[in-house]
Design a protein around this motif. Structure first.
Motif, mmCIF file in Angstrom:
data_model
loop_
_atom_site.group_PDB
_atom_site.id
_atom_site.type_symbol
_atom_site.label_atom_id
_atom_site.label_comp_id
_atom_site.label_asym_id
_atom_site.label_seq_id
_atom_site.Cartn_x
_atom_site.Cartn_y
_atom_site.Cartn_z
ATOM 1 N N GLY A 73 -4.431 4.421 -2.062
ATOM 2 C CA GLY A 73 -5.754 4.890 -2.452
ATOM 3 C C GLY A 73 -5.908 6.398 -2.447
ATOM 4 N N MET A 74 -4.877 7.117 -2.056
ATOM 5 C CA MET A 74 -4.955 8.578 -1.963
ATOM 6 C C MET A 74 -4.686 9.205 -3.340
ATOM 7 N N ALA A 75 -5.573 8.916 -4.297
ATOM 8 C CA ALA A 75 -5.335 9.315 -5.688
ATOM 9 C C ALA A 75 -5.250 10.821 -5.875
ATOM 10 N N GLU A 76 -6.086 11.577 -5.178
ATOM 11 C CA GLU A 76 -6.056 13.033 -5.333
ATOM 12 C C GLU A 76 -4.762 13.624 -4.765
ATOM 13 N N ALA A 77 -4.295 13.082 -3.658
ATOM 14 C CA ALA A 77 -3.027 13.543 -3.080
ATOM 15 C C ALA A 77 -1.864 13.182 -3.997
ATOM 16 N N ILE A 78 -1.959 12.036 -4.652
ATOM 17 C CA ILE A 78 -0.924 11.625 -5.608
ATOM 18 C C ILE A 78 -0.909 12.585 -6.800
ATOM 19 N N ALA A 79 -2.090 12.899 -7.327
ATOM 20 C CA ALA A 79 -2.184 13.787 -8.494
ATOM 21 C C ALA A 79 -1.574 15.154 -8.214
ATOM 22 N N GLU A 80 -1.724 15.643 -6.989
ATOM 23 C CA GLU A 80 -1.180 16.951 -6.615
ATOM 24 C C GLU A 80 0.327 17.032 -6.820
ATOM 25 N N GLN A 81 0.998 15.896 -6.780
ATOM 26 C CA GLN A 81 2.457 15.891 -6.793
ATOM 27 C C GLN A 81 3.059 15.832 -8.194
ATOM 28 N N MET A 82 2.229 15.668 -9.204
ATOM 29 C CA MET A 82 2.763 15.568 -10.560
ATOM 30 C C MET A 82 3.386 16.877 -11.027
ATOM 31 N N ALA A 83 2.718 17.997 -10.784
ATOM 32 C CA ALA A 83 3.193 19.282 -11.306
ATOM 33 C C ALA A 83 4.598 19.617 -10.819
ATOM 34 N N ALA A 84 4.889 19.282 -9.576
ATOM 35 C CA ALA A 84 6.195 19.626 -9.000
ATOM 36 C C ALA A 84 7.220 18.508 -9.155
ATOM 37 N N HIS A 104 -2.270 5.564 -10.402
ATOM 38 C CA HIS A 104 -2.336 4.191 -9.888
ATOM 39 C C HIS A 104 -0.994 3.794 -9.290
ATOM 40 N N ALA A 105 -0.976 2.695 -8.564
ATOM 41 C CA ALA A 105 0.160 2.345 -7.718
ATOM 42 C C ALA A 105 1.515 2.356 -8.423
ATOM 43 N N GLY A 152 -1.593 8.485 -19.693
ATOM 44 C CA GLY A 152 -2.420 7.471 -19.063
ATOM 45 C C GLY A 152 -3.804 8.019 -18.799
ATOM 46 N N GLY A 153 -4.527 7.373 -17.885
ATOM 47 C CA GLY A 153 -5.826 7.851 -17.452
ATOM 48 C C GLY A 153 -5.691 8.639 -16.157
ATOM 49 N N GLY A 154 -6.855 8.865 -15.501
ATOM 50 C CA GLY A 154 -6.846 9.543 -14.206
ATOM 51 C C GLY A 154 -7.231 11.000 -14.229
ATOM 52 N N LEU A 155 -7.870 11.447 -15.302
ATOM 53 C CA LEU A 155 -8.224 12.862 -15.446
ATOM 54 C C LEU A 155 -9.036 13.387 -14.271
ATOM 55 N N LYS A 156 -9.974 12.592 -13.752
ATOM 56 C CA LYS A 156 -10.872 13.057 -12.693
ATOM 57 C C LYS A 156 -10.125 13.472 -11.425
ATOM 58 N N TYR A 157 -8.946 12.911 -11.213
ATOM 59 C CA TYR A 157 -8.182 13.256 -10.018
ATOM 60 C C TYR A 157 -7.452 14.591 -10.166
ATOM 61 N N GLY A 176 0.797 -1.218 0.000
ATOM 62 C CA GLY A 176 0.000 0.000 0.000
ATOM 63 C C GLY A 176 0.827 1.265 0.000
ATOM 64 N N ALA A 177 2.104 1.163 0.314
ATOM 65 C CA ALA A 177 2.966 2.346 0.412
ATOM 66 C C ALA A 177 3.400 2.835 -0.962
ATOM 67 N N ILE A 178 3.351 4.144 -1.141
ATOM 68 C CA ILE A 178 3.811 4.773 -2.382
ATOM 69 C C ILE A 178 4.959 5.724 -2.057
ATOM 70 N N GLY A 179 6.168 5.347 -2.406
ATOM 71 C CA GLY A 179 7.305 6.241 -2.245
ATOM 72 C C GLY A 179 7.679 6.552 -0.806
#
Length: 371
Positions: free
Chosen positions: A147-158, A133-134, A166-171, A98-101
């Motif tokens: 499962g914290m997809a929105e928190a993950i999405a926040e980190q892409m820009a930086a 996704h994972a 890929g997919g994931g637009l809604k996040y 479940g851990a991401i990074g």
């Protein structure tokens, strides 16, 4: 010239020819400039073997000479999940499912994208799942729970990512906090497309490129996804390697895993064949380039997938094994702990022979590249 002198002269010429060949091989770069990591989620040896029986053309897996095996167990569980497995690949540490990074104690660990982007090495991520996704998330984000997809999405820009697809637009644009991360991506020099892959000519002059082509996951191959995985992977190579730049990229065939979870053999096999086609595109580039290391592996096996004999009804009405035709079966709807193959091609590929832990993939890549 007597026979003895003739033999000596012939041997001298033969050795001279061998030396020329050896010197030619030595000239070839032994340190890769680029690394392409291809991950087939949920793929064990049986999934790979299915391409040898169900693909209409020769499997690209046959093109590898250097092959190893990895143990995929996570820090707390014998049977890993994709998050712990991908974090091992991306950051070189074993962590909990479940851990991401993050490490087992939840402290942040640097991933390979963060490490190499600071050295002016271009980076890219592609997946047939959501980009949050994972597996793809482990290469740019740090959260305690996958499962914290929105928190993950926040980190892409930086992040240090230069190209993603890929997919994931809604996040990014339909969030609970009402933030529009598409605007934040644009502020960080991303050109974002939510409709389709563009021709390379349309994106080659952009600083960074992002594709979010589905609200959640991309379509199944069976439902019309087409050649997205191989096309996006090929375009990423073109984009990241411009001006002779060095690059690292990870491309994932995400839905092989989902076919395993569903115990749906046609779904699994069609996704595996799509992944094998992508391997072919990547190897074609690497063979021509001569400076690219290609590593192909999986985070774990899913479904306890087996290629067995098909079943046939006999004259007595009883079912029996028909060894003239391959059938399929599953032993679980979850993951298994089987060792996973690693295939490597290009400069440094010999390093990936043997039996080792999944987090060693990270360390071997840094070792052979000097990154």
């Amino acid at each position: 010239m007597n026979l003895k002198k003739y033999v000596i002269a012939l041997l001298a010429l033969t050795l001279a020819g061998c030396n020329v060949e050896d010197k030619g091989k030595e000239v070839k770069n032994k340190t890769p400039k680029n690394v392409i990591l291809l991950i087939s989620d949920g793929t064990g040896l049986s999934q790979i073997s299915s391409a040898f029986f169900f693909k209409d053309t020769e499997p690209n897996y046959k093109r590898f000479e250097h092959i190893g095996l990895i143990n995929t167990s996570s820090s707390r569980q014998d049977v890993t999940d994709s998050a712990a497995g991908a974090t091992a690949f991306a950051s070189g540490v074993k962590t909990y499912n479940g851990a991401i990074g993050v490490a087992d104690d939840t402290t942040t660990v640097k991933n390979i994208v963060e490490i190499v982007s600071k050295k002016n090495i271009n980076t890219g991520l592609i997946a047939t799942s959501s980009i949050t996704h994972a597996t793809p998330a482990s290469f740019f984000a740090h959260v305690e729970e996958r499962g914290m997809a929105e928190a993950i999405a926040e980190q892409m820009a930086a992040s240090g990512v230069d190209y993603f697809a890929g997919g994931g637009l809604k996040y990014f644009n339909k969030r609970k906090d009402n933030r529009n991360l598409l605007e934040e991506l644009k502020q960080q020099d991303f050109t974002v497309d939510t409709i389709s892959l563009k021709d390379f000519s349309a994106i080659k002059n952009n600083k960074k490129v992002g594709y979010l082509l589905a609200d959640k996951a991309m379509l199944k191959i069976q439902d019309g996804r087409g050649d997205f995985l191989s096309d996006a992977t090929n375009q990423a190579i073109q984009f990241l390697s411009q001006d002779n730049s060095n690059f690292f990229m990870m491309s994932e065939g995400s839905q092989i895993d989902w076919g395993g979870h569903d115990n749906d053999a046609p779904y699994l096999i069609s996704e595996l064949i799509d992944f094998d086609n992508t391997i072919g595109k990547v190897l074609d580039f690497a063979e021509k380039d001569g400076n690219t290391l290609v590593v192909v592996t999986s985070d774990h096996e899913t479904g306890g997938f087996t290629l067995r004999s098909s079943q046939k009804e006999g004259d007595n009405g009883k079912m029996h094994s028909d060894y003239t035709k391959v059938g399929t079966s599953f032993s679980t709807g979850g993951h298994s702990a089987t060792l996973i193959p690693v295939f490597a091609y290009g400069p440094g590929s010999e390093e990936f022979i043997g039996v080792y832990e999944n987090n060693d993939i990270f360390h071997k890549i840094l070792k052979v590249t000097g990154w």
